[in-house]
Each structure stands twice: as C-alpha cells, then as structure tokens.
Design an enzyme around this catalytic site. Structure first.
Site, short mmCIF file in Angstrom:
data_model
loop_
_atom_site.label_atom_id
_atom_site.label_comp_id
_atom_site.label_asym_id
_atom_site.label_seq_id
_atom_site.Cartn_x
_atom_site.Cartn_y
_atom_site.Cartn_z
N LYS A 225 11.41 -42.83 28.50
CA LYS A 225 11.76 -44.16 28.01
C LYS A 225 11.85 -44.25 26.49
CE LYS A 225 12.00 -46.48 31.96
NZ LYS A 225 13.30 -47.02 32.41
N SER B 170 10.41 -37.00 34.82
CA SER B 170 10.73 -38.07 33.87
C SER B 170 9.52 -38.65 33.15
CB SER B 170 11.49 -39.18 34.58
OG SER B 170 10.75 -39.64 35.69
N GLU C 148 11.51 -55.93 29.00
CA GLU C 148 10.90 -56.06 30.32
C GLU C 148 10.29 -54.71 30.67
OE1 GLU C 148 13.99 -55.16 29.94
OE2 GLU C 148 13.96 -53.37 31.20
#
Lengths: 269, 414
Positions: B107, B396, B129
């Site tokens: 991210k 990830s 969010e």
C-alpha cells in the site's frame, strides 16, 4: 412533454417560486409514502422529489442516509416505488414527481425497461446523483423517448463550460447544489448564491431549482428571491425521522404544516 | 479444480493490443471504469486528472517518487524462492516480498505517489478509507512525513478486528473516524471518505487505496503499484533466466494484483490468476467475490463487477480478511476478466487459513490473511503445473496485524 415545464410556465406567469420537497420512498414505511406525498401537496408542494433508497448513498448526509437505511429495512426497491407513484397518480394527476437516487438500482432494472415503466407509472423526471452528463448520453436519450426529463445537478465547483454541457442534455429544470458537501449541510450564503445563479442563467435557459442547506421558512424565503424552485430535503426527512414511528395521521399533519409554513413564506416574499 | 480447468484457460491475442494504452481518455477499460460521481466532484476530478498527467511526465516528480521508494520504502523488494513450500506444493513457488516494505504491505507505494501529488497541488489535508488498516497506516505514514493533516475512515467492524493498525495510525498522528453506517466495513468507509471529500474539496486530497473509484484513480493507483511487477519481471529473469509460468495475487479492490500483473499483461505465456475472497464458500453467498458471481453495475464512481441483489442494492460481504471484504473490484480487473486475460477464483476462509499456516511453518514468514488467499490459490494450481513450472505469488503484506484474528478463529486467547 412531462408535467415539469408546464408547471414552471404556470408559476412564472403567477410570479411564484416552486416548492419542491424531497422524501425518501419507503421511509418510515412503504405504506406511508403515498399518504405523505398527498400531505406535501396539501401543504403547498408544487412537485415532489421521491428518493430511491440505495445501500450506498455517497452524496447524502447523515439525515437522508439514515432515511435510506430505514426504507431498505423494508426491502423497498425501485419496482415498489413505481407502484407508489402509480398509486399517487390515481388521486393526483397534476403534481410532477421526480425520482432522485443513484444509478445502480436503475441499471439493475435495465435503463430502457425502467424508463418505460416509470413513464407508465406517471414519473416526470429522474435525477441520478452519480450520473454526470459525461456518462448520461445514452440514458438521457432513453428518458427523452419516454417523456421523462433528465434532471442534472450544477455545483459550486461547476465551471461555465460544464454548465453549457449540462444545459444541452438537461430538460425540465436544473438543480443547483447551493453548497459543497452532502445533503443536509449548513451555511448557505445567499449573496454568493445570487451571483452564481446569474451565471447559470446566462448559460442555461431552464428554470433553476436550488437545494442543499434550505431548512426553514427563513432560508426558503431568502433562496426563493433568487431561484425558480426551492428544494427542501433533510429538514423534512428529519421530521419523518422524529415522528415516523407513530401513527400515520399525525405525521402527515406535521409534514403538511411544515410545508404550509414554507409555502406561506415563499408566497409573501 | 482439475486439469480441465487449467486447459480451459483462454489466452487473448496479447499481441493484438497494448494493455498499457488503457484506460482511454474517458477513463474506460472497455465498458468498465468511467466517472460516476456527483457533479461537485467532477471538476476536482478533472483537475486531478490534468495534474496527474502533468506530473507523471515530469522528471522531477518521477525522481522524487523513485527516491522515496528506494530510501523510505526500501525498494526493490526481494524476490524469494520458497524452497520448502515448493517441495510441499509441487511447483516452484516464488514470493514477491511486498511484506518487507516499510509499513508492511504494498500500500505504501501508492500512498507515497498520491501524497507527493497532493503536496504539489498545495493540499494541506489528506483523507483515506481503509479496510484492513494497511492503506490507512501507509497514508498516515506519508502524511506524517510530509506534515499534512490526516483523517482515516474505517468501518467500525474493521476497527474491531484490526486494533493494532488503528493504534499505529493514531501514533502517526492521524484521526481515525469509525464508520457506523451500512455494513460498517470498507465500502462504507469509502462512502464516508467521499462525503468528506465533497465537503472539503478545496484543501483536501483523497488518497484512494485501491485501483477503484472514479477515473483517474484506477489508472493512477495502477501506475504507482506497477513497480511491483516491473521489478518482479526483471528479478525473475535475472534469477531464473526466464519468466514465471503463472503469477498469482489476491484481489479485493485489486491494487496489489494489478501492480504485479501489469508488467506481465503482454507476456502471453504468463498465465495470471486472481484470488478473490471466497469467504464461507461461493455457494453460501457469504463471500466477497464479485468477479466470480457478481454482475456489472455502478458504485464508488466506477462501472465494474459488483455484488448486488435484484434491486441493485449492494449486498454485505464476508471474508476473514478485512482487506478483501469489498463488494466491488477495480474496473481494470472486470475488463481483464471479460477479456479472459486473468483467471479469477474465490478462495475460502478455510483454505486461506490453511495457507497462512503453511507459509509460517514452511517459510518462517507471517503472511497477511489477504496474501494467504493468493498462496492458497497457488497451492491449488501447483499440482496442475508441476515441479518444473514457476508460480510467482505476490506476498502483498505481512500478517502481524492478523494474529489476533487468527487466535480468535482458533479459540486461543492471547
């Protein structure tokens, strides 16, 4: 032609401002909606915006979002709302009804199918919050074929060139969102509003309704000086939130009295 | 899954067009994508689109982004051969180690890119969010570093199951706002962030964490995340002398998947697999797998596959993994599904949990529950490929944030 343009012509001749309340269909219950629509007209509404509840009402503030949730607890869907309009039309053939909501429920029914059924039910306009003109060409054509006016929003952030684009696609009236924010927001600046409406009218010949931030007779009167229509949503939905759990008759009386107060303020400006 | 499933995988003629040319000027990937937002946001989105087009071509911006990825995130992330897992699963399993990034997931790549953009646009306030909290942590991190105010919207249910990340965000100076509307998860957090943005659009930049939302977000986030696949492709060539046979990633909104897939889209011999959250099983209806059983609709500014009922209402999702608990998916995935370029399958909670333990026991790595879905898919694919074939899994994120969830599921109190 839908009932919307004749309404504005008539009001213009009488030098009056249209009063358009917003109500979420199915709030507080599906059975209450048609009675509330008649009560709104009884209190002086010229047209009705009927909200189509959606699970994800992104452009709505807490008051109207809660109304959507209340309606959805009764599984109110677009097909039920068309039935409500049809029932309303049995007693009222003249008050324009505008459906306001989000695109996904309409697509789930199929846009062409929806347009046809909405016309048959007596719907006059459709305002889809998340369908800007860039995404609306095909939809607007289908609505035009069914004599339904596509109603578009104009925002404080909308530049002049976009107002032109909106004006080309819109019919009936355009809805000026008087503030940045969601429905039910506060702090309306009427002076800035007047200047903005002047710019909009320069680009767009349609009547201009103003909504967002109008909560009572005073703000309605101030906006009514400038706008062709005053749209009241959250303030009305708040009354339903407070008194909706009780019997139908007192709720209808409260709603009608609230409308009558605003009507009086608009007619005595 | 059986062999016939593998054989039925259809490959489009990858040479027929260049995937990098999409989205088109309207923000469309075929019929998907677009800009389905309220009028108030149309001009801000147009400004963002113009700014992004300008900065992505600006060598100074690209240099600053790449420097941050190197010095702050620690890129390139490692390419790791999972030897014991390969032995156990029956194919050569490699991990792209996004879990080793600063803040523990992919991210951060996107959060840095968008925060640099926000700074150049003169915005003083960042909102985002978050579902699992990884994007929230990444955003709070870059906001702290750039001295920007930061507000994170997070579903009340997710706050409950991701306490460590909530505390991390607060330590980083962010305000975490619990969202109690709707289903109290990621989609509702996104609604609330949109409401904030439409109200504070003058000074606020909305950092969307996935390849979702209105154009230009799906493109922008993909571009910032495509570093994953670009590195992985080069690393694989360097370490093995060839490309992988399969690339597997988990798909919620789909940013890590697009990130690793993108560099391989034009490699027609590389088969791509996306693991959606199968929850309790697709047949139970309790899952978050719109590509497996959803249909195209409009939500959060985009046309894409959605989980919805007959009335077009978005339905509640279920997944053990908060980061995959989303009823929609990035529009590019919808397009890649319809093209047949990527194969999407729902992976159940049970299979993901089993893979979670495998990764820990075989490799000494705590995978995020999201990434464990990709590992579980690789486990199903491995026997179909065989021991000479290479399956690259996007690891990830790391799973430290998930240990409370795992303990609770297994009836262990910490």
């Amino acid at each position: 032609m839908s009932r919307i343009s004749p309404l504005f012509e008539q009001l213009r001749a009488q030098n009056r401002t249209a009063l358009i309340p917003y109500l979420t269909a199915g709030d507080p219950t599906p059975g209450a909606t048609v009675g509330l629509m008649h009560a709104l007209v009884g209190g002086g509404a010229d047209a009705i915006e009927l909200g189509v509840p959606f699970s994800d009402p992104m452009a709505d503030g807490p008051v109207i979002a809660a109304a959507h949730e209340r309606a959805l607890r009764h599984q109110v869907g677009l097909r039920h709302i068309l039935d409500m309009v049809q029932e309303f039309r049995q007693m009222d053939k003249k008050t324009p009804v505008i459906l306001m909501g989000y695109q996904n429920p309409i697509e789930a029914m199929g846009i062409a199918n929806f347009a046809q059924r909405a016309q048959a039910a007596g719907v006059d306009g459709v305002l889809t919050v998340d369908l800007p003109p860039e995404e609306a060409h095909g939809t607007a054509k289908m609505y035009a074929k069914a004599n339904i006016d596509p109603i578009f929003l104009i925002a404080p952030t909308t530049p002049i060139n976009r107002i032109k684009i909106i004006a080309e696609l819109a019919s009936g009236f355009v809805y000026y969102v008087s503030l940045k924010g969601v429905t039910g927001a506060q702090n309306l600046d009427t002076q800035a509003l007047a200047a903005r409406l002047h710019d909009i009218r320069h680009e767009c010949a349609l009547p201009v309704g103003v909504g967002f931030g109008i909560r009572d007779a005073r703000t309605a009167q101030a906006v009514g000086h400038e706008a062709d229509a005053v749209i009241i949503g959250s303030a009305l939905v708040q009354i339903i939130a407070e008194f909706g759990a009780g019997d139908a008759a007192p709720l209808q009386q409260k709603v009608q009295a609230f409308m009558a107060e605003i009507r009086h303020a608009l007619d005595t400006q | 899954m059986n062999n016939s499933d593998l054989n039925s995988v259809s490959m489009p003629d990858a040479g027929s067009f260049d995937f990098a040319q999409f989205p088109d000027e309207h923000g469309r990937f075929g019929e998907f994508g677009g800009k389905y937002v309220a009028e108030t946001l149309m001009e801000p989105i147009a400004e963002l689109q113009a700014a992004y087009a300008r900065f992505r071509a600006d060598p100074d911006f690209v240099r600053e982004f790449e420097t941050d990825l190197r010095d702050f995130v620690g890129r390139p992330s490692a390419m790791y051969f999972a030897a014991r897992m390969s032995e156990a699963y029956g194919a050569q399993i490699w991990f792209k180690r996004e879990d080793l990034n600063h803040t523990g997931a992919h991210k951060i790549n996107n959060a840095i890119g968008q925060a640099l953009l926000a700074k150049r646009l003169g915005k003083t306030r960042i909102i985002a969010e978050t579902g699992a909290g990884q994007h929230g942590v990444a955003t709070a991190t870059v906001a702290a570093r750039l001295g920007l105010e930061c507000v994170i919207y997070m579903g009340a249910e997710d706050i409950e199951r991701q306490q460590p990340n909530v505390f991390r965000m607060k330590l980083l100076g962010a305000t975490v706002v619990p969202v109690v509307s709707g289903t109290c998860t990621l989609k509702d957090a996104m609604n609330e962030a949109m409401r904030d943005w439409v109200t504070n659009v003058d000074n606020t930049f909305y950092i969307i964490g996935s390849v979702a939302g209105p154009h230009p977000y799906p493109q922008m986030v993909r571009d910032f995340q495509s570093v994953i696949g670009t590195e992985a492709r080069a690393q694989m060539l360097e370490k093995t002398g060839r490309l992988p046979d399969a690339v597997v990633a988990c798909v919620g909104g789909g940013s890590n998947a697009i990130g690793i897939f993108h560099a391989f889209l034009n490699d027609e011999n590389v088969t791509l697999y996306g693991a959606e959250a199968g929850g309790d099983g697709i047949e139970t209806g309790r899952h978050a797998a719109p590509l497996s059983v959803g249909r195209p609709g409009v939500l959060h500014g985009m046309r894409t596959y959605l989980m919805e009922d007959n009335d077009g209402q978005i339905i509640g999702t279920h997944s053990v993994s908060a980061g995959l608990d989303y009823p929609g998916v990035g529009p590019e995935h919808s397009w890649l599904k319809d093209l047949g370029r990527v194969n999407y399958t729902g992976i159940t909670d049970v299979d993901a949990m089993s893979a979670f333990h495998d990764v820990m026991r075989f490799e000494g790595i705590i995978p995020a529950l999201e990434s464990a879905h990709a590992v579980a898919y690789a486990k199903k694919l491995a026997p179909l490929y065989g021991k000479d074939k290479i399956i690259l899994v996007n690891m990830s994120g790391r799973g430290d944030k998930d240990i409370n969830t795992v303990a609770k599921l297994e009836g262990i109190s910490l």
